[in-house]
Design a protein around this motif. Structure first.
Motif, short mmCIF file in Angstrom:
data_model
loop_
_atom_site.label_atom_id
_atom_site.label_comp_id
_atom_site.label_asym_id
_atom_site.label_seq_id
_atom_site.Cartn_x
_atom_site.Cartn_y
_atom_site.Cartn_z
N ILE A 126 88.20 40.70 56.79
CA ILE A 126 87.57 40.84 57.75
C ILE A 126 88.37 39.64 58.41
O ILE A 126 88.65 39.73 59.90
CB ILE A 126 86.43 40.62 57.26
N ILE A 127 88.57 38.97 57.86
CA ILE A 127 89.57 37.76 58.14
C ILE A 127 90.88 38.23 58.31
O ILE A 127 91.56 37.80 60.03
CB ILE A 127 90.04 36.15 57.49
N GLU A 128 91.37 39.11 57.94
CA GLU A 128 92.67 39.72 58.45
C GLU A 128 92.50 41.19 59.31
O GLU A 128 92.55 40.37 60.97
CB GLU A 128 93.56 40.83 57.79
N GLN A 129 91.97 41.67 59.66
CA GLN A 129 90.64 42.31 61.11
C GLN A 129 91.03 41.44 62.49
O GLN A 129 90.82 41.83 63.69
CB GLN A 129 89.67 42.87 60.66
N LEU A 130 90.06 40.06 61.88
CA LEU A 130 89.89 39.50 63.03
C LEU A 130 91.00 37.93 63.33
O LEU A 130 91.08 37.55 64.70
CB LEU A 130 88.15 38.62 62.18
N ASP A 131 92.61 38.57 62.85
CA ASP A 131 93.07 37.33 63.48
C ASP A 131 93.40 36.45 63.27
O ASP A 131 93.20 35.69 64.34
CB ASP A 131 93.80 37.97 64.97
N VAL A 132 92.49 36.01 62.74
CA VAL A 132 92.19 34.11 62.41
C VAL A 132 92.90 33.61 61.14
O VAL A 132 93.11 32.31 62.00
CB VAL A 132 91.04 34.28 61.40
N PHE A 133 94.34 33.90 60.50
CA PHE A 133 95.08 33.41 60.27
C PHE A 133 96.56 33.95 60.64
O PHE A 133 96.36 35.27 60.45
CB PHE A 133 94.47 32.94 58.33
N GLN A 134 97.76 33.53 60.11
CA GLN A 134 98.79 34.07 60.48
C GLN A 134 99.24 35.29 58.42
O GLN A 134 98.16 34.44 57.53
CB GLN A 134 99.77 33.16 60.39
N SER A 135 100.08 36.26 58.83
CA SER A 135 99.74 36.39 57.12
C SER A 135 100.10 35.79 56.26
O SER A 135 99.54 35.66 55.12
CB SER A 135 100.84 38.11 57.53
N ASP A 136 100.84 34.82 56.53
CA ASP A 136 101.20 33.79 55.03
C ASP A 136 100.18 33.02 54.61
O ASP A 136 99.87 32.72 53.26
CB ASP A 136 102.90 33.20 55.50
N THR A 137 99.37 32.51 55.54
CA THR A 137 98.47 31.46 55.31
C THR A 137 97.21 32.12 54.82
O THR A 137 96.83 32.36 54.12
CB THR A 137 98.05 31.00 56.76
N LEU A 138 97.51 33.63 54.94
CA LEU A 138 95.60 34.54 54.79
C LEU A 138 96.30 34.59 53.61
O LEU A 138 95.49 34.53 52.73
CB LEU A 138 95.37 35.40 55.57
N GLU A 139 98.16 34.90 52.93
CA GLU A 139 98.12 35.24 51.75
C GLU A 139 97.96 34.09 50.83
O GLU A 139 97.63 34.21 49.70
CB GLU A 139 98.84 35.85 51.56
N PHE A 140 97.75 32.78 51.12
CA PHE A 140 98.01 32.08 50.24
C PHE A 140 96.48 31.30 50.16
O PHE A 140 96.09 31.48 49.24
CB PHE A 140 98.10 30.56 51.27
N TRP A 141 95.69 31.63 51.40
CA TRP A 141 94.34 31.58 51.06
C TRP A 141 93.28 32.50 50.14
O TRP A 141 92.46 31.45 49.17
CB TRP A 141 93.97 31.54 52.63
N TYR A 142 94.33 34.08 49.78
CA TYR A 142 93.49 34.72 49.06
C TYR A 142 94.04 33.98 47.70
O TYR A 142 93.12 34.30 46.68
CB TYR A 142 94.22 35.85 49.55
N ASP A 143 95.09 34.18 47.87
CA ASP A 143 95.54 34.08 46.18
C ASP A 143 95.15 31.81 45.78
O ASP A 143 94.94 32.64 44.35
CB ASP A 143 97.25 33.03 46.13
N TYR A 144 95.39 31.46 46.17
CA TYR A 144 93.69 30.06 46.07
C TYR A 144 92.70 30.50 45.90
O TYR A 144 92.34 29.96 44.04
CB TYR A 144 93.82 28.73 46.92
#
Length: 164
Positions: A126-144
């Motif tokens: 959902i966050i990716e579809q809404l383009d909330v974070f840049q891709s590396d931020t999203l990956e770190f968010w998810y991994d955390y």
């Protein structure tokens, strides 16, 4: 007017269903519940169909996928839920067995479906579809949140834009 969730949390909606704007930048999120087939949800489910037909995004998890199955929305597009037999068990109208994908969460263009166990991945998509974070931020968010490893938290924080 407030709404009380199954868990007892009171929520005050930002707008009425009739005031919702349907465009490609908006997303309708249908949370899990066992009440989606109640007639009181007819208007929002009609809106879900409208969102999808106009290119807007819809996210449905757990019991909300049953309601989409009942509407025929899942009949001809990749989707998931709480197991291959779950939708057939609770939706007599379900005809999408050939499009069922046995994964935690599935993205098909502007529709994101998930099993109850897929809430973290569903949130990421959902966050990716809404383009909330840049891709590396999203990956770190998810991994955390997926691992609890604080190293990902610090990497996440380093990728966020500074607030001035």
């Amino acid at each position: 007017m407030s709404i009380t969730t199954m868990g007892g949390m009171k929520v005050v909606p930002d707008c009425l269903i009739d005031d919702m704007v349907v465009d490609e930048t908006n997303m309708l999120i249908l949370p899990g519940a066992d009440t989606w087939n109640d007639a009181k949800h007819t208007a929002i489910l009609k809106m879900a169909r409208e969102f999808l037909s106009h290119g807007a995004k819809v996210g449905a998890i757990c019991g909300a996928t049953v309601a989409l199955a009942n509407l025929g929305i899942l009949d001809e597009r990749p989707h998931t839920s709480n197991g291959a037999g779950f939708l057939a068990m609770f939706s007599p109208n379900y005809r999408g067995q050939d499009f069922y994908v046995d994964q935690l969460s599935v993205v098909d263009n502007n529709l994101i479906t998930a099993s109850s166990a897929g809430s973290l991945l569903w949130s990421k998509q959902i966050i990716e579809q809404l383009d909330v974070f840049q891709s590396d931020t999203l990956e770190f968010w998810y991994d955390y949140f997926n691992t609890g490893d604080s190293n990902y938290f610090f990497q996440l924080m380093e990728t966020l834009p500074s607030v001035e």
